[in-house]
Motif scaffolding. Sequence first.
Motif, PDB file in Angstrom:
ATOM      1  N   ALA A 187       0.874  -1.205  -0.127  1.00  0.00           N
ATOM      2  CA  ALA A 187       0.154   0.104  -0.106  1.00  0.00           C
ATOM      3  C   ALA A 187       0.775   1.222  -0.095  1.00  0.00           C
ATOM      4  CB  ALA A 187      -1.034  -0.034   1.090  1.00  0.00           C
ATOM      5  N   ILE A 188       0.600   2.164  -0.897  1.00  0.00           N
ATOM      6  CA  ILE A 188       1.514   3.274  -1.212  1.00  0.00           C
ATOM      7  C   ILE A 188       0.479   4.437  -1.287  1.00  0.00           C
ATOM      8  CG2 ILE A 188       2.948   4.716  -2.530  1.00  0.00           C
ATOM      9  CD1 ILE A 188       4.466   2.715  -1.404  1.00  0.00           C
ATOM     10  N   ARG A 189       0.810   5.649  -0.545  1.00  0.00           N
ATOM     11  CA  ARG A 189       0.325   6.923  -0.624  1.00  0.00           C
ATOM     12  C   ARG A 189       0.854   7.757  -1.690  1.00  0.00           C
ATOM     13  NH1 ARG A 189       0.504   9.192   5.554  1.00  0.00           N
ATOM     14  NH2 ARG A 189       2.572   7.894   5.031  1.00  0.00           N
ATOM     15  N   PRO A 190       0.580   8.037  -2.748  1.00  0.00           N
ATOM     16  CA  PRO A 190       0.911   8.689  -3.737  1.00  0.00           C
ATOM     17  C   PRO A 190       1.741   9.907  -3.468  1.00  0.00           C
ATOM     18  CG  PRO A 190      -0.919   7.942  -4.603  1.00  0.00           C
ATOM     19  CD  PRO A 190      -1.135   7.704  -3.181  1.00  0.00           C
ATOM     20  N   ARG A 191       2.904  10.218  -3.799  1.00  0.00           N
ATOM     21  CA  ARG A 191       3.688  11.326  -3.403  1.00  0.00           C
ATOM     22  C   ARG A 191       3.901  11.668  -1.943  1.00  0.00           C
ATOM     23  NH1 ARG A 191       4.123  14.609  -7.801  1.00  0.00           N
ATOM     24  NH2 ARG A 191       4.519  16.441  -6.827  1.00  0.00           N
ATOM     25  N   VAL A 192       3.674  10.498  -1.231  1.00  0.00           N
ATOM     26  CA  VAL A 192       3.787  10.821   0.410  1.00  0.00           C
ATOM     27  C   VAL A 192       4.927   9.659   0.697  1.00  0.00           C
ATOM     28  CG1 VAL A 192       2.886  10.538   2.595  1.00  0.00           C
ATOM     29  CG2 VAL A 192       1.860  11.940   0.936  1.00  0.00           C
ATOM     30  N   TRP A 205      15.565 -13.667   3.656  1.00  0.00           N
ATOM     31  CA  TRP A 205      14.514 -12.794   4.036  1.00  0.00           C
ATOM     32  C   TRP A 205      15.065 -11.529   3.586  1.00  0.00           C
ATOM     33  CZ3 TRP A 205      11.209 -12.220   8.762  1.00  0.00           C
ATOM     34  CH2 TRP A 205      10.980 -13.503   9.438  1.00  0.00           C
ATOM     35  N   MET A 206      13.912 -10.777   2.791  1.00  0.00           N
ATOM     36  CA  MET A 206      14.103  -9.537   2.222  1.00  0.00           C
ATOM     37  C   MET A 206      13.668  -8.564   2.979  1.00  0.00           C
ATOM     38  SD  MET A 206      12.670  -9.329  -1.815  1.00  0.00           S
ATOM     39  CE  MET A 206      13.597  -7.976  -2.801  1.00  0.00           C
ATOM     40  N   VAL A 207      14.561  -7.312   2.994  1.00  0.00           N
ATOM     41  CA  VAL A 207      14.495  -6.229   3.823  1.00  0.00           C
ATOM     42  C   VAL A 207      14.600  -4.991   2.924  1.00  0.00           C
ATOM     43  CG1 VAL A 207      15.622  -5.124   5.824  1.00  0.00           C
ATOM     44  CG2 VAL A 207      15.610  -7.553   5.513  1.00  0.00           C
ATOM     45  N   PHE A 208      13.556  -4.002   3.362  1.00  0.00           N
ATOM     46  CA  PHE A 208      13.620  -2.577   2.723  1.00  0.00           C
ATOM     47  C   PHE A 208      12.637  -1.871   3.668  1.00  0.00           C
ATOM     48  CE2 PHE A 208      10.174  -4.896   0.638  1.00  0.00           C
ATOM     49  CZ  PHE A 208       9.150  -4.107   1.015  1.00  0.00           C
ATOM     50  N   VAL A 209      12.811  -0.742   3.482  1.00  0.00           N
ATOM     51  CA  VAL A 209      12.200   0.482   4.112  1.00  0.00           C
ATOM     52  C   VAL A 209      11.131   1.128   3.190  1.00  0.00           C
ATOM     53  CG1 VAL A 209      12.181   2.653   5.499  1.00  0.00           C
ATOM     54  CG2 VAL A 209      13.775   0.712   5.715  1.00  0.00           C
ATOM     55  N   LYS A 210       9.796   1.290   3.789  1.00  0.00           N
ATOM     56  CA  LYS A 210       9.084   2.584   3.011  1.00  0.00           C
ATOM     57  C   LYS A 210       9.022   3.676   4.049  1.00  0.00           C
ATOM     58  CE  LYS A 210       4.258   1.964   3.725  1.00  0.00           C
ATOM     59  NZ  LYS A 210       3.074   1.491   3.562  1.00  0.00           N
ATOM     60  N   ALA A 211       9.568   4.634   3.428  1.00  0.00           N
ATOM     61  CA  ALA A 211       9.592   5.901   3.983  1.00  0.00           C
ATOM     62  C   ALA A 211       8.325   7.045   3.649  1.00  0.00           C
ATOM     63  CB  ALA A 211      11.019   6.719   3.735  1.00  0.00           C
ATOM     64  N   GLY A 221      14.769  15.398   2.067  1.00  0.00           N
ATOM     65  CA  GLY A 221      14.933  16.003   3.453  1.00  0.00           C
ATOM     66  C   GLY A 221      13.706  16.408   4.230  1.00  0.00           C
ATOM     67  N   SER A 222      12.955  15.394   3.833  1.00  0.00           N
ATOM     68  CA  SER A 222      11.408  15.713   4.463  1.00  0.00           C
ATOM     69  C   SER A 222      10.773  14.157   4.991  1.00  0.00           C
ATOM     70  CB  SER A 222      10.515  16.759   4.002  1.00  0.00           C
ATOM     71  OG  SER A 222      10.155  15.762   2.580  1.00  0.00           O
ATOM     72  N   ILE A 223      11.694  13.204   5.260  1.00  0.00           N
ATOM     73  CA  ILE A 223      11.098  12.031   5.872  1.00  0.00           C
ATOM     74  C   ILE A 223      10.859  12.065   7.161  1.00  0.00           C
ATOM     75  CG2 ILE A 223      11.347   9.650   6.001  1.00  0.00           C
ATOM     76  CD1 ILE A 223      13.488   9.912   3.758  1.00  0.00           C
ATOM     77  N   GLN A 224       9.626  11.775   7.659  1.00  0.00           N
ATOM     78  CA  GLN A 224       9.085  11.830   8.990  1.00  0.00           C
ATOM     79  C   GLN A 224       8.584  10.551   9.593  1.00  0.00           C
ATOM     80  OE1 GLN A 224       6.688  15.168   7.913  1.00  0.00           O
ATOM     81  NE2 GLN A 224       7.173  15.979   9.693  1.00  0.00           N
ATOM     82  N   GLY A 225       8.593   9.595   8.765  1.00  0.00           N
ATOM     83  CA  GLY A 225       8.016   8.403   9.332  1.00  0.00           C
ATOM     84  C   GLY A 225       8.822   7.120   8.414  1.00  0.00           C
ATOM     85  N   MET A 226       8.861   6.345   9.010  1.00  0.00           N
ATOM     86  CA  MET A 226       9.573   4.842   8.529  1.00  0.00           C
ATOM     87  C   MET A 226       9.213   3.721   8.871  1.00  0.00           C
ATOM     88  SD  MET A 226      13.764   5.035   8.260  1.00  0.00           S
ATOM     89  CE  MET A 226      13.986   4.860   9.946  1.00  0.00           C
ATOM     90  N   THR A 227       8.734   2.662   7.958  1.00  0.00           N
ATOM     91  CA  THR A 227       8.351   1.242   8.414  1.00  0.00           C
ATOM     92  C   THR A 227       9.393   0.493   7.698  1.00  0.00           C
ATOM     93  OG1 THR A 227       5.970   2.093   8.217  1.00  0.00           O
ATOM     94  CG2 THR A 227       6.500  -0.161   8.004  1.00  0.00           C
ATOM     95  N   VAL A 245      10.663   7.169  15.193  1.00  0.00           N
ATOM     96  CA  VAL A 245      11.392   8.548  14.479  1.00  0.00           C
ATOM     97  C   VAL A 245      11.056   9.465  15.222  1.00  0.00           C
ATOM     98  CG1 VAL A 245      11.936   9.832  12.495  1.00  0.00           C
ATOM     99  CG2 VAL A 245      11.264   7.160  12.127  1.00  0.00           C
ATOM    100  N   PRO A 246      12.101  10.384  16.072  1.00  0.00           N
ATOM    101  CA  PRO A 246      11.804  11.419  16.623  1.00  0.00           C
ATOM    102  C   PRO A 246      11.298  12.852  15.545  1.00  0.00           C
ATOM    103  CG  PRO A 246      13.889  10.448  17.398  1.00  0.00           C
ATOM    104  CD  PRO A 246      13.432   9.902  16.271  1.00  0.00           C
ATOM    105  N   LYS A 247      10.921  13.804  16.156  1.00  0.00           N
ATOM    106  CA  LYS A 247      10.276  14.927  15.322  1.00  0.00           C
ATOM    107  C   LYS A 247      11.649  15.512  14.535  1.00  0.00           C
ATOM    108  CE  LYS A 247       6.354  15.839  18.291  1.00  0.00           C
ATOM    109  NZ  LYS A 247       5.627  16.582  19.009  1.00  0.00           N
ATOM    110  N   VAL A 248      12.224  14.576  13.764  1.00  0.00           N
ATOM    111  CA  VAL A 248      13.292  15.305  12.807  1.00  0.00           C
ATOM    112  C   VAL A 248      12.961  14.886  11.347  1.00  0.00           C
ATOM    113  CG1 VAL A 248      15.065  15.132  14.761  1.00  0.00           C
ATOM    114  CG2 VAL A 248      14.550  13.344  13.257  1.00  0.00           C
ATOM    115  N   TYR A 249      13.707  15.524  10.463  1.00  0.00           N
ATOM    116  CA  TYR A 249      13.489  15.102   9.228  1.00  0.00           C
ATOM    117  C   TYR A 249      14.731  14.183   8.676  1.00  0.00           C
ATOM    118  CZ  TYR A 249       9.981  18.857   9.403  1.00  0.00           C
ATOM    119  OH  TYR A 249       8.869  19.591   9.642  1.00  0.00           O
ATOM    120  N   LEU A 250      14.481  13.085   8.111  1.00  0.00           N
ATOM    121  CA  LEU A 250      15.357  12.165   7.493  1.00  0.00           C
ATOM    122  C   LEU A 250      15.590  12.262   6.042  1.00  0.00           C
ATOM    123  CD1 LEU A 250      14.312   8.979   9.534  1.00  0.00           C
ATOM    124  CD2 LEU A 250      15.685  10.686  10.466  1.00  0.00           C
TER     125      LEU A 250
END
Length: 512
Positions: A187-192, A205-211, A221-227, A245-250
Amino acid sequence: MVQKYVACLVAVIVFPFIVNAQKIVYSPPDRDDVRSVDFDIIGKIGDKYLVHKQVRSNSSISVYDDGMQLTDKVKMDFLPDKIINSDIIAYRDYFYFIYQYQKRNIVYCTAAKMNSEGKIVGEPVILDTTAINFFASNKIYNVIYSEDKQKICVYKINSKDETNYLFTRSLFDASLSLLNKDEARIAIRPRVDFLTEFALDNDGWMVFVKASGSAATSNNGSIQGMTLMMKPPNYDNISTYVADVPKVYLDDIRVKVDNINRHVLIASFYEKQKRGNVDGLYCALWNRNTNAFVNSNLLEFNDQLKSNAKSEGSARAAFNDYFLQSIILRKDGGFAVLSESAYSSSRGVYNNRWNYLYGSPYWGSSNFYMYGSPFGYYSYPWMNPYGFGGPQINRYYADNIAVLSFDSTAAMEWASVVPKSQYDDNSDNFIGYGTFITSGEINFLFNQFEKRTLLLQAQSIDPQGKRAEAPTLKSLDRGYQFMPRYLKQIGSRSVLIPCQYRNYLCFAKIEF
């Protein structure tokens, strides 16, 4: 008697330096190569050194002996007239050449087993096929493999439905026997939301991150969530684990699998405000034994580290031009993060980290392709390793290297900076650096100008963070220009590094 004693004393003093001196052997320039040749250093296969070259649609394997003399140049006649993409997985006595091509409306992902003589063994094996309704100028399949090379994964992502990506994976063992094939929906939110690089552990095992970030600039420079996304073998569903993820931008997220400690490491620079200055490094550790994040840290860079990392004469803030390039793991669960200051300019316009989709202006890295997407590649920009720029003048810069060491809890132990200053016009081939590991030390090779001459420099950092600068390498014949960032380690203390001699491509074997 006195002369004999003096001779023995001199021998005792000089012998260690003779033992530690490097030895460089050059291959003869290949006059058949043109300036636009693409190449991949395969490495040492058996007792030979192999390099794959592609000139336009012609592919071949150059075979060198221990003295770097060309013993054979094998044409890869089994390949179709045009291949879309290729990957190489090298073993001790053979390697796989995995390639993609299109025939009518079918894209094939095929593997050929090659021996130490650069010749095919048996017939090519079709790993997967995809029916499409367009001509595939870019790759559809992505290939990754585990650290021990006993698992090989071929996967594709169809993003035609922008809210529900179709993920398909085929998992093979080292003999290319199919272990399982499965698919899942993401599941993807377009442009988010967007996906990072993929990794495969030794168990398959396959590993990746949905940011996740703000609309339109989620990977800038505006990533605020990571799964964290985990896909085990023989299982259709993808397990998800939300990172704290604390209140920073990754940004510039990197993923690394630690097979010994069964950890997954996620690292990223962070800023306290959107598109602000880089303030530090975020690290998160996930444990496969507990299926949970065991630690996450925000390391804020202090003024001393920023001062050391800042390039001489630069007016920009420290770390703003840095990109995470590699993560080196230790057996005790600790790790070191390597990053480099890299940027470019064109017609006086400065291009920094936020001018690039994801990653440095020239440094290649893991990427993947999503077919059916209007955006195509989600990747680090990649340059032809032996290509030259067009009519527009681009200047590429590569400055200091920062090395940050962490313990098994992701707490910082030390930081060290390797100082350098490099630039080149239209070509990025000769800037940047290459690394190789010897006895726990991280060794760096890079070019530096000395008295208007480009010389190959060697520096190292030991496990305690102490930096040592080696003497200028000897036997650096005039006329050879090295491309250190494409080097490949081929032994415990030896590397193979491409170089240019009078506009011809050749290779140097360096033994330390």
